[in-house]
Structures are given as C-alpha cells and as structure tokens.
Design a protein around this motif. Structure first.
Motif, PDB file in Angstrom:
ATOM      1  N   GLY A 229       0.895  -1.348  -0.238  1.00  0.00           N
ATOM      2  CA  GLY A 229      -0.035  -0.026  -0.145  1.00  0.00           C
ATOM      3  C   GLY A 229       0.783   1.268   0.029  1.00  0.00           C
ATOM      4  O   GLY A 229       1.921   0.971   0.527  1.00  0.00           O
ATOM      5  N   GLU A 230       0.263   2.299  -0.680  1.00  0.00           N
ATOM      6  CA  GLU A 230       1.021   3.738  -0.645  1.00  0.00           C
ATOM      7  C   GLU A 230       1.559   4.129   0.499  1.00  0.00           C
ATOM      8  O   GLU A 230       2.684   4.617   0.674  1.00  0.00           O
ATOM      9  CB  GLU A 230       0.402   4.531  -1.690  1.00  0.00           C
ATOM     10  CG  GLU A 230       1.354   5.713  -1.860  1.00  0.00           C
ATOM     11  CD  GLU A 230       0.407   6.548  -2.908  1.00  0.00           C
ATOM     12  OE1 GLU A 230       0.834   8.045  -2.983  1.00  0.00           O
ATOM     13  OE2 GLU A 230      -0.636   6.336  -3.300  1.00  0.00           O
ATOM     14  N   ARG A 231       0.619   4.052   1.670  1.00  0.00           N
ATOM     15  CA  ARG A 231       0.787   4.821   2.874  1.00  0.00           C
ATOM     16  C   ARG A 231       1.871   4.088   3.485  1.00  0.00           C
ATOM     17  O   ARG A 231       3.105   4.679   3.961  1.00  0.00           O
ATOM     18  CB  ARG A 231      -0.381   4.686   3.733  1.00  0.00           C
ATOM     19  CG  ARG A 231      -0.290   5.224   5.083  1.00  0.00           C
ATOM     20  CD  ARG A 231      -1.407   5.257   5.917  1.00  0.00           C
ATOM     21  NE  ARG A 231      -1.647   3.884   6.263  1.00  0.00           N
ATOM     22  CZ  ARG A 231      -1.097   3.177   7.405  1.00  0.00           C
ATOM     23  NH1 ARG A 231      -0.140   3.968   8.217  1.00  0.00           N
ATOM     24  NH2 ARG A 231      -1.509   1.935   7.503  1.00  0.00           N
ATOM     25  N   ARG A 232       1.944   2.945   3.605  1.00  0.00           N
ATOM     26  CA  ARG A 232       3.174   2.100   4.221  1.00  0.00           C
ATOM     27  C   ARG A 232       4.464   2.140   3.500  1.00  0.00           C
ATOM     28  O   ARG A 232       5.523   2.402   4.146  1.00  0.00           O
ATOM     29  CB  ARG A 232       2.870   0.570   4.320  1.00  0.00           C
ATOM     30  CG  ARG A 232       1.814   0.127   5.263  1.00  0.00           C
ATOM     31  CD  ARG A 232       1.364  -1.196   5.381  1.00  0.00           C
ATOM     32  NE  ARG A 232       0.349  -1.556   6.357  1.00  0.00           N
ATOM     33  CZ  ARG A 232      -0.149  -2.914   6.466  1.00  0.00           C
ATOM     34  NH1 ARG A 232       0.417  -3.807   5.843  1.00  0.00           N
ATOM     35  NH2 ARG A 232      -1.087  -2.904   7.277  1.00  0.00           N
ATOM     36  N   ARG A 234       5.301   4.817   1.643  1.00  0.00           N
ATOM     37  CA  ARG A 234       5.928   6.018   1.977  1.00  0.00           C
ATOM     38  C   ARG A 234       6.632   6.056   3.361  1.00  0.00           C
ATOM     39  O   ARG A 234       7.389   6.860   3.557  1.00  0.00           O
ATOM     40  CB  ARG A 234       4.736   7.117   1.907  1.00  0.00           C
ATOM     41  CG  ARG A 234       4.452   7.309   0.262  1.00  0.00           C
ATOM     42  CD  ARG A 234       3.276   8.482   0.220  1.00  0.00           C
ATOM     43  NE  ARG A 234       2.593   8.803  -0.965  1.00  0.00           N
ATOM     44  CZ  ARG A 234       3.401   9.750  -1.780  1.00  0.00           C
ATOM     45  NH1 ARG A 234       4.062  10.560  -0.967  1.00  0.00           N
ATOM     46  NH2 ARG A 234       3.020  10.001  -2.942  1.00  0.00           N
ATOM     47  N   LEU A 235       5.980   5.488   4.283  1.00  0.00           N
ATOM     48  CA  LEU A 235       6.403   5.632   5.652  1.00  0.00           C
ATOM     49  C   LEU A 235       7.730   4.929   5.658  1.00  0.00           C
ATOM     50  O   LEU A 235       8.838   5.251   6.169  1.00  0.00           O
ATOM     51  CB  LEU A 235       5.499   4.664   6.812  1.00  0.00           C
ATOM     52  CG  LEU A 235       5.959   4.719   8.120  1.00  0.00           C
ATOM     53  CD1 LEU A 235       6.315   5.868   8.698  1.00  0.00           C
ATOM     54  CD2 LEU A 235       5.016   3.914   8.881  1.00  0.00           C
ATOM     55  N   THR A 277       7.406  13.200   1.445  1.00  0.00           N
ATOM     56  CA  THR A 277       6.878  11.971   1.210  1.00  0.00           C
ATOM     57  C   THR A 277       5.692  11.656   2.047  1.00  0.00           C
ATOM     58  O   THR A 277       4.728  11.109   1.821  1.00  0.00           O
ATOM     59  CB  THR A 277       7.916  10.797   1.507  1.00  0.00           C
ATOM     60  OG1 THR A 277       9.017  10.959   0.761  1.00  0.00           O
ATOM     61  CG2 THR A 277       7.436   9.414   1.398  1.00  0.00           C
ATOM     62  N   LEU A 278       5.785  11.967   3.284  1.00  0.00           N
ATOM     63  CA  LEU A 278       4.638  11.818   4.347  1.00  0.00           C
ATOM     64  C   LEU A 278       3.323  12.583   4.018  1.00  0.00           C
ATOM     65  O   LEU A 278       2.396  12.300   4.542  1.00  0.00           O
ATOM     66  CB  LEU A 278       5.094  12.038   5.782  1.00  0.00           C
ATOM     67  CG  LEU A 278       6.284  10.869   6.175  1.00  0.00           C
ATOM     68  CD1 LEU A 278       6.690  11.195   7.379  1.00  0.00           C
ATOM     69  CD2 LEU A 278       5.711   9.441   6.107  1.00  0.00           C
ATOM     70  N   THR A 279       3.718  13.879   3.559  1.00  0.00           N
ATOM     71  CA  THR A 279       2.702  14.761   3.354  1.00  0.00           C
ATOM     72  C   THR A 279       1.902  14.562   1.676  1.00  0.00           C
ATOM     73  O   THR A 279       1.082  15.203   1.539  1.00  0.00           O
ATOM     74  CB  THR A 279       3.186  16.266   3.396  1.00  0.00           C
ATOM     75  OG1 THR A 279       4.151  16.505   2.665  1.00  0.00           O
ATOM     76  CG2 THR A 279       3.532  16.325   5.047  1.00  0.00           C
ATOM     77  N   GLN A 281       0.802  11.927   0.320  1.00  0.00           N
ATOM     78  CA  GLN A 281      -0.339  10.850   0.423  1.00  0.00           C
ATOM     79  C   GLN A 281      -1.664  11.272  -0.155  1.00  0.00           C
ATOM     80  O   GLN A 281      -1.997  12.291   0.235  1.00  0.00           O
ATOM     81  CB  GLN A 281      -0.537  10.130   1.595  1.00  0.00           C
ATOM     82  CG  GLN A 281      -1.735   9.100   1.821  1.00  0.00           C
ATOM     83  CD  GLN A 281      -1.188   7.729   1.327  1.00  0.00           C
ATOM     84  OE1 GLN A 281       0.008   7.455   1.014  1.00  0.00           O
ATOM     85  NE2 GLN A 281      -2.249   6.993   0.568  1.00  0.00           N
ATOM     86  N   GLY A 282      -2.006  10.651  -1.290  1.00  0.00           N
ATOM     87  CA  GLY A 282      -3.491  11.095  -1.678  1.00  0.00           C
ATOM     88  C   GLY A 282      -3.184  12.068  -3.149  1.00  0.00           C
ATOM     89  O   GLY A 282      -4.424  12.423  -3.511  1.00  0.00           O
ATOM     90  N   ARG A 289       3.144  13.343  -7.066  1.00  0.00           N
ATOM     91  CA  ARG A 289       3.613  12.240  -6.752  1.00  0.00           C
ATOM     92  C   ARG A 289       4.926  11.781  -6.916  1.00  0.00           C
ATOM     93  O   ARG A 289       5.698  10.769  -6.465  1.00  0.00           O
ATOM     94  CB  ARG A 289       2.536  11.216  -7.269  1.00  0.00           C
ATOM     95  CG  ARG A 289       1.054  11.223  -7.023  1.00  0.00           C
ATOM     96  CD  ARG A 289       0.233  10.365  -7.646  1.00  0.00           C
ATOM     97  NE  ARG A 289       0.347   9.066  -7.564  1.00  0.00           N
ATOM     98  CZ  ARG A 289      -0.242   8.196  -6.498  1.00  0.00           C
ATOM     99  NH1 ARG A 289      -1.149   9.298  -5.750  1.00  0.00           N
ATOM    100  NH2 ARG A 289       0.030   7.189  -6.147  1.00  0.00           N
TER     101      ARG A 289
END
Length: 313
Positions: A229-232, A234-235, A277-279, A281-282, A289
């Motif tokens: 998933g993109e969120r993980r 990116r983290l 990166t963390l900001t 998302q979406g 991106r």
C-alpha cells in the motif's frame, strides 16, 4: 499562376535525413534519464576523488584508463536505461509518461539498436581501461539487462530492485579506483559507497514507484507501493531516508570527519524528503507524486557535488 508539381522521391531515397541522427541521439539521451546518468557519473568521480593521495597512481596511462572507464560507465548506464525504456513501453503509456518512446517520438526499434551499440561501446572502452574495469562494467551491464529483461524482470519486485541498485552503486564507486590501479578500501570511500548505495536502495528504489502505480498494476508488477500500500511504502521511504542520513553522519563523525559536510547535506535532504513523502499521500497530480523521487535525486546530486568541490579545494 501555374501550379508547381511535387516530384516523388525515388524508392532508394533515404527516408530519414542525416540531420535526423543528432535528433535520434538527443531523444535516446532523454529516454535514458539525464538526471540518472549524471548521478552515476558523479558517483564514479566521487570514487576517484576519495582515493587516498598516498595510493594514487600518477601518469598518463592511469589517467587514460580512468577516462576510458568513465566513458564506459556512461555508455553502460545509457544502455541500461534506454533498454529499460524500450521494455517499459506499455506501462509508460498507461502512466502517460512524456519520455520519447512512450510519446512515440522515438521508435522502439531505433532505441534498441542504439542501446546495443552503447553496450558494445561500453565493453570496448572498459577493455581499454584494464581487466578490472572490464569485469566491473560487464557486471553493470548484466545487472541492467537482468533488471528489464522479460526472462528475469527484476524490475517487477521492490526487493530485487533494491538489490540491483545497491550493487550497481558499489560497482560504480569502485570503478574509478580500480581503473587507476588503486584499491577502493579507504574508510571515506567505503563509508560513502555503502551509505549512498543504501540511499539508492532504501529510498530511490521505492520512491520511484509512487508516480507509476497505475501502470505497474496494469503490467503485473509487485512493487511495495502495490503490495504494502502507498501509505506504508511512503513511511518506509521516510524512515529509510532518515536512517541513511543519520547513519552516514554518525559514521563520518566516527571514521571520516572530512565527510561531515557531505553527510550533513544527505541528512538535510533526508529530512526534506521525509516531509514531502509523508505529506504527499493522496496526491493526484503525477508531478506531486514524483516529488519524493526528485528530492532523492536532488539530494544525491548535491551531496556528490559537495564532495567533489571539497576534493578540489
């Protein structure tokens, strides 16, 4: 007024003017990602700059060998990314890439021919630089082929991509010293090669996929941006960037204090990269991106330029 009748060219007339050759080469260069080409050449020069003065081999022959190796490395990386553009045609079309092959400005067959010529030129130049340079360059070419070839398709999975870019980084930092006839074993060189190769593997290898998720799904790839998933993902990029920046700085303080300015550039870039990166998302725009990858690339450019500037001074 009489009409002028256009004459039909004979069948033997060339379909492409001579002036098309420079245009083709320019498009091939654009397809092979100039920013990436520059990054690899900066890594090569950094390896040369970090050779200890006490072991530097002087003379015309070592300088010629290093120059030939430099050209060979450029040709090898040029081949790698041009061949990658040739193989990534379908997913690049889905991702609406503006690169020449995807935008139909550069015929795929032409790109493949130029890529093969570049690989041959790389081997010829590397052979002139010595056996060690030839072996390293051959390894780099094989990595480039295995990355994009349908037979291996290492590009399809993030762990394989990380392995390829990490090894290619180590090869690049070693190539210059080997061509000079020196051992790439100084603390500063080993630390920089390890840290900046990790920067490629833990940060760039993952961040590059954020803007290409749709095309990667369509082509069946299993990148972390898809499987985790993109969120993980990116983290992980943010954590990896800060870990490399902090580790490089700590290592420089302990073993190579002269590298502290360079390591500070990487650490600062890591903080900026983690933030965007963390900001991000979406984000829907491809340019937004793509921002983490651009921060990754810009950081390593600045770090290597700082290192080379410090070596000159």
């Amino acid at each position: 007024m009489p009409f002028v009748t256009a004459q039909t060219l004979p069948a033997s007339a060339p379909s492409t003017p001579v002036s098309g050759i420079p245009r083709t080469l320019r498009l091939c260069l654009k397809e092979s990602r100039p920013a990436v080409l520059a990054a690899f050449q900066l890594r090569f020069l950094a390896g040369v700059a970090l050779v200890p003065a006490s072991t530097t081999v002087l003379g015309v022959r070592p300088a010629l060998q290093a120059t030939l190796c430099f050209v060979a490395w450029f040709c090898a990386v040029f081949y790698t990314y041009l061949y990658n553009g040739y193989m990534d045609y379908r997913e690049d079309r889905v991702n609406e890439s503006t690169r020449p092959i995807a935008s139909l400005k550069l015929p795929r067959s032409t790109a493949l021919t130029v890529a093969r010529c570049a690989a041959l030129a790389a081997l010829v130049c590397a052979a002139g630089a010595g056996l060690g340079a030839l072996l390293l360059c051959t390894a780099l070419l094989l990595l480039g082929y295995g990355y994009s070839s349908p037979r291996t398709a290492w590009k399809n999975r993030t762990p394989a991509v990380m392995g390829v870019v990490f090894v290619s980084g180590l090869l690049t930092y070693s190539a210059g010293p080997v061509a000079l006839g020196s051992s790439p074993a100084s603390p500063a060189l080993l630390l920089t090669a390890f840290a900046m190769s990790l920067w490629m593997a833990l940060v760039g290898a993952v961040a590059k996929d954020f803007s290409d998720i749709e095309g990667d799904i369509a082509s069946g790839r299993r990148t972390w941006a898809i499987t985790l998933g993109e969120r993980r993902a990116r983290l992980l990029v943010a954590v990896g960037a800060c870990a490399v920046g902090g580790g490089y700085t700590a290592g420089a303080a302990a073993w190579a204090p002269e590298l502290l300015p360079v390591a500070s550039v990487v650490l600062a870039g890591a903080v900026v990269l983690a933030t965007v990166t963390l900001t991000g998302q979406g984000a829907t725009r491809r340019s937004r991106r793509r921002l983490p990858y651009r921060c990754f690339m810009g950081t390593q450019h600045c770090a290597h330029l700082a290192l080379l500037g410090q070596a000159v001074i």
